[in-house]
Motif scaffolding. Structure first.
Motif, PDB file in Angstrom:
ATOM      1  N   ASP A  51      31.005  33.314   4.040  1.00 62.49           N
ATOM      2  CA  ASP A  51      29.809  34.134   4.226  1.00 62.49           C
ATOM      3  C   ASP A  51      30.024  35.525   3.643  1.00 62.49           C
ATOM      4  O   ASP A  51      31.165  35.983   3.483  1.00 62.49           O
ATOM      5  N   LEU A  52      28.904  36.188   3.371  1.00 61.94           N
ATOM      6  CA  LEU A  52      28.929  37.554   2.869  1.00 61.94           C
ATOM      7  C   LEU A  52      27.732  38.275   3.471  1.00 61.94           C
ATOM      8  O   LEU A  52      26.601  37.787   3.374  1.00 61.94           O
ATOM      9  N   ALA A  66      27.232  38.566  -7.026  1.00 62.90           N
ATOM     10  CA  ALA A  66      27.042  37.364  -7.845  1.00 62.90           C
ATOM     11  C   ALA A  66      28.371  36.689  -8.153  1.00 62.90           C
ATOM     12  O   ALA A  66      28.491  35.452  -8.096  1.00 62.90           O
ATOM     13  N   GLU A  67      29.399  37.476  -8.481  1.00 67.90           N
ATOM     14  CA  GLU A  67      30.703  36.896  -8.813  1.00 67.90           C
ATOM     15  C   GLU A  67      31.330  36.216  -7.604  1.00 67.90           C
ATOM     16  O   GLU A  67      31.867  35.099  -7.719  1.00 67.90           O
ATOM     17  N   LYS A  71      32.213  32.244  -7.308  1.00 72.04           N
ATOM     18  CA  LYS A  71      33.605  31.802  -7.181  1.00 72.04           C
ATOM     19  C   LYS A  71      33.923  31.161  -5.837  1.00 72.04           C
ATOM     20  O   LYS A  71      34.872  30.369  -5.743  1.00 72.04           O
ATOM     21  N   THR A  72      33.171  31.509  -4.801  1.00 75.03           N
ATOM     22  CA  THR A  72      33.514  31.009  -3.455  1.00 75.03           C
ATOM     23  C   THR A  72      32.439  30.111  -2.856  1.00 75.03           C
ATOM     24  O   THR A  72      32.722  29.404  -1.888  1.00 75.03           O
ATOM     25  N   GLY A  73      31.224  30.190  -3.370  1.00 78.47           N
ATOM     26  CA  GLY A  73      30.134  29.438  -2.772  1.00 78.47           C
ATOM     27  C   GLY A  73      29.651  30.008  -1.456  1.00 78.47           C
ATOM     28  O   GLY A  73      28.970  29.321  -0.689  1.00 78.47           O
ATOM     29  N   VAL A  85      20.698  37.435  -2.297  1.00 77.58           N
ATOM     30  CA  VAL A  85      20.730  37.182  -0.856  1.00 77.58           C
ATOM     31  C   VAL A  85      20.078  35.831  -0.563  1.00 77.58           C
ATOM     32  O   VAL A  85      18.969  35.538  -1.030  1.00 77.58           O
ATOM     33  N   ASP A  86      20.769  34.988   0.182  1.00 82.96           N
ATOM     34  CA  ASP A  86      20.246  33.670   0.560  1.00 82.96           C
ATOM     35  C   ASP A  86      19.408  33.734   1.831  1.00 82.96           C
ATOM     36  O   ASP A  86      18.418  33.024   1.964  1.00 82.96           O
ATOM     37  N   LYS A  87      19.833  34.562   2.781  1.00 82.55           N
ATOM     38  CA  LYS A  87      19.133  34.680   4.054  1.00 82.55           C
ATOM     39  C   LYS A  87      18.763  36.140   4.270  1.00 82.55           C
ATOM     40  O   LYS A  87      19.635  36.987   4.462  1.00 82.55           O
TER      41      LYS A  87
END
Length: 251
Positions: A51-52, A66-67, A71-73, A85-87
């Motif tokens: 998560d981020l 973005a990177e 790289k981590t999904g 941002v996904d959420k």
């Protein structure tokens, strides 16, 4: 099992934090200013990024989004308007991180989209560029009354709440704090402590709400000694806060 925290530095004065749940091997990172620094921190801990969380849109908090996502999904949570941002979350929202509740606190002032992430069970809050050790963020998009309202939201958190902020600004904040609150013995002791830490090359972050309530002038516009120092005995708290912020800008 309790959450684990790993704070790391990047750029000239930024901090990021990894938060890891050992029971589920879930890991989030607070902000994404430098991909190399985040990836190095992940390698050092052996954790995998799932998560981020983004606090606001400024480049030193988003440049690596973005990177890292590529790289981590990792799944990205943050304010509206930040690309990638996904959420999207806003003040008053809450979500779960590995079974732990995360409350979203909107603290406009530094930017209009500024979000803080509060984990009540873990007794910690990630304040981005809102609240610093003995300081607060510069008002780029909001005004003094707006930022003072945001500060009051953080002041209402339990005093034991650990505060992770996003910059090592403490020495400059300490010198300024003494200029408006020179007779505060708690502040004097805190300044001595943080100067000793910096002389050793150690971080002054995190802090906690109780310490900031006692020493941070931006949380103390009600204080009679500060009001006397500023000659603002009859002003509102918002007016005193605004004057303190203006003086810091000129300091």
């Amino acid at each position: 099992m309790p959450l684990q925290f790993h704070q790391f530095a990047y750029n000239s004065d930024n901090y990021g934090v990894l938060v890891h749940d050992p029971a589920t091997a879930t890991t989030t990172c607070i902000d994404a200013g430098d991909a190399g620094a985040v990836l190095d921190a992940l390698q050092a801990t052996g954790w995998a990024l799932s998560d981020l969380w983004i606090t606001h849109h400024h480049w030193d908090h988003t440049d690596a989004l973005a990177e890292l996502k590529s790289k981590t999904g990792c799944a990205v949570t943050g304010p509206e308007g930040v690309k990638g941002v996904d959420k999207v979350v806003k003040g008053g929202d809450s979500f779960a991180f590995a079974g732990h509740s995360v409350e979203v606190i909107h603290t406009p002032g530094h930017t209009l989209d500024m979000l803080n992430f509060y984990l009540p069970e873990a007794h910690c809050v990630f304040t981005g560029d809102t609240l610093f050790v003995m300081g607060c963020g510069r008002l780029f998009e909001g005004d003094g009354p707006m930022m003072w309202a945001s500060m009051q939201k953080l002041m209402a958190l339990p005093p034991e709440t650990v505060v992770y902020c996003a910059h090592e600004y403490t020495l400059a904040s300490a010198d300024f704090a003494l200029s408006v609150d020179p007779d505060n013995s708690a502040l004097q002791a805190q300044v001595a402590r943080v100067k000793a830490l910096r002389e050793q090359g150690a971080p002054t972050v995190p802090t906690d709400i109780a310490t900031e309530l006692a020493t941070n002038p931006f949380l103390r516009p009600h204080d009679a000694a500060i009001r006397s120092e500023l000659g603002m005995q009859d002003a509102t708290d918002a007016e005193v806060f605004t004057e303190i912020r203006a003086r810091k800008d000129r300091f």
